[in-house]
Write a protein that holds these residues in place. Structure first.
Motif, short mmCIF file in Angstrom:
data_model
loop_
_atom_site.label_atom_id
_atom_site.label_comp_id
_atom_site.label_asym_id
_atom_site.label_seq_id
_atom_site.Cartn_x
_atom_site.Cartn_y
_atom_site.Cartn_z
N SER A 77 -33.36 -41.29 -18.67
CA SER A 77 -34.69 -41.85 -18.88
C SER A 77 -35.19 -41.59 -20.29
CB SER A 77 -35.67 -41.26 -17.85
OG SER A 77 -35.83 -39.87 -18.06
N GLN A 78 -34.90 -40.42 -20.85
CA GLN A 78 -35.32 -40.12 -22.21
C GLN A 78 -34.55 -40.95 -23.24
OE1 GLN A 78 -37.98 -38.12 -23.13
NE2 GLN A 78 -38.26 -38.30 -20.92
N VAL A 79 -33.27 -41.20 -22.96
CA VAL A 79 -32.48 -42.03 -23.87
C VAL A 79 -32.97 -43.47 -23.84
CG1 VAL A 79 -30.19 -43.03 -24.25
CG2 VAL A 79 -30.42 -40.57 -23.83
N SER A 161 -25.87 -45.76 -11.76
CA SER A 161 -27.00 -46.59 -12.18
C SER A 161 -27.11 -46.69 -13.69
CB SER A 161 -28.30 -46.03 -11.58
OG SER A 161 -28.50 -44.70 -12.03
N PHE A 162 -26.78 -45.61 -14.38
CA PHE A 162 -26.85 -45.61 -15.84
C PHE A 162 -25.85 -46.61 -16.42
CE2 PHE A 162 -25.74 -43.73 -20.03
CZ PHE A 162 -26.99 -43.81 -20.60
N ALA A 163 -24.63 -46.61 -15.89
CA ALA A 163 -23.62 -47.56 -16.36
C ALA A 163 -24.01 -49.00 -16.02
CB ALA A 163 -22.27 -47.22 -15.75
N VAL A 164 -24.61 -49.20 -14.84
CA VAL A 164 -25.03 -50.55 -14.44
C VAL A 164 -26.10 -51.07 -15.38
CG1 VAL A 164 -26.19 -51.88 -12.62
CG2 VAL A 164 -24.39 -50.24 -12.02
N ALA A 226 -34.00 -54.71 -17.99
CA ALA A 226 -32.59 -54.47 -17.65
C ALA A 226 -32.21 -53.01 -17.84
CB ALA A 226 -31.69 -55.36 -18.51
N LEU A 227 -32.76 -52.38 -18.87
CA LEU A 227 -32.39 -51.00 -19.19
C LEU A 227 -33.21 -49.97 -18.43
CD1 LEU A 227 -31.93 -51.41 -23.05
CD2 LEU A 227 -30.13 -50.84 -21.41
N THR A 228 -34.22 -50.41 -17.71
CA THR A 228 -35.09 -49.45 -17.01
C THR A 228 -35.28 -49.77 -15.54
OG1 THR A 228 -37.03 -50.69 -17.78
CG2 THR A 228 -36.36 -48.78 -19.08
N LEU A 229 -34.47 -50.66 -14.97
CA LEU A 229 -34.59 -50.94 -13.54
C LEU A 229 -34.39 -49.65 -12.74
CD1 LEU A 229 -32.74 -54.33 -12.90
CD2 LEU A 229 -35.16 -53.83 -12.54
N GLY A 230 -35.34 -49.37 -11.87
CA GLY A 230 -35.25 -48.15 -11.06
C GLY A 230 -35.66 -46.90 -11.79
N SER A 231 -36.15 -47.05 -13.04
CA SER A 231 -36.51 -45.88 -13.83
C SER A 231 -37.82 -45.28 -13.33
CB SER A 231 -36.63 -46.26 -15.30
OG SER A 231 -37.18 -45.20 -16.06
N GLN A 232 -37.92 -43.95 -13.41
CA GLN A 232 -39.16 -43.28 -13.07
C GLN A 232 -40.17 -43.37 -14.21
OE1 GLN A 232 -38.00 -39.28 -12.13
NE2 GLN A 232 -36.86 -39.88 -10.29
#
Length: 274
Positions: A77-79, A161-164, A226-232
């Protein structure tokens, strides 16, 4: 004495339209190869290597400075928090400007226009080839984050999830690649398309934070989602599930079709004046 007429069947050659299509495919393939060779000699690879390194370093520093849990989700999430909002889109803008820079120097574009390729084909080939350094950016972010996470003792491999998210950002970036290529094609200045992209980033971030359907119709907001789907970190982007992916990819398809149509249209109408 006259010879009897030959009864051997005539050998039919390939239909003219089939031959033409094959020739066009081969010609466009050669054009892609030429653009790939140009790309090897440009500065795009510096952007594709340096930007991910800066992103992972800044994300790691934020993780350690804010005393966040030493977990893969926290590091990812920080990256991605600034990478998704700013760095990725700016990276695409820099790649577009770098890819088109040789054509605005001297008579390079004029020489290209003397070939049998149409302006639309030239623009499409150059735009398509920009995807290569974008893919490298994603590979670098994934690899560097994995190295940092392993060094911090977060586990052997990052979550799937990170790779996806790294993967789906490539198709989600196609509308933005087309827009930035169009701007870089029309603007001789290296910095001007980047400045326009920054304005688009501000709008895109606002759309993502607000939520709603418009976030799936703006090039910069598509890559953020796209890069934050499902991100908190960003609760408005949606979950990394089937419905979230379908909405994202549907928006990408519609927005991409519009952006690519505009690129081809402008190249056809004003290609000779570039």
């Amino acid at each position: 004495m006259t010879a009897p007429p030959s009864t051997a069947p005539a050998v039919a050659g390939p239909a003219p339209d089939v031959t033409t299509r094959r020739g066009r495919r081969a010609s466009f393939g050669a054009l892609l190869a030429a653009e790939a060779l140009k790309l090897r000699r440009s500065a795009v690879w510096v952007v594709a290597l340096v930007l991910p390194a800066l992103t992972v370093v800044s994300g790691t520093v934020n993780l350690l400075r804010n005393d966040l849990p030493r977990q893969w989700d926290a590091l990812a999430s920080q990256v991605f928090v600034f990478y998704s909002m700013f760095f990725f889109s700016l990276g695409v803008a820099l790649l577009g400007s770098a890819a088109w820079r040789p054509e605005h120097r001297g008579s390079s574009w004029t020489a290209m226009r003397t070939t049998t390729h149409s302006p639309a084909a030239l623009a499409a080939a150059k735009t398509l080839i920009i995807t290569a350094p974008v893919v490298l950016m994603q590979v670098m972010v994934l690899a560097l984050t994995w190295l940092v996470g392993a060094a911090l003792g977060l586990g052997p491999v990052p979550p799937t999830s990170f790779a996806v998210e790294c993967l789906i950002a490539v198709p989600a970036a196609q509308p933005l690649i087309a827009v930035q290529s169009l701007l870089s094609m029309r603007m001789r200045s290296f910095a001007a398309p980047v400045a326009v992209c920054f304005g688009g980033i501000v709008v895109g971030v606002a759309l993502v934070l607000k939520g709603g359907a418009l976030a799936n119709a703006w090039p910069q907001s598509l890559v953020t989602r796209a890069l934050t789907l499902g991100s908190q970190t960003l609760g408005t982007v949606g979950a990394l599930d089937a419905s979230g992916l379908v909405a994202l990819l549907a928006g990408t398809a519609v927005c991409g079709a519009v952006c690519w149509w505009l690129l081809v249209l402008v190249a056809r109408r004003r290609g000779g004046a570039l």
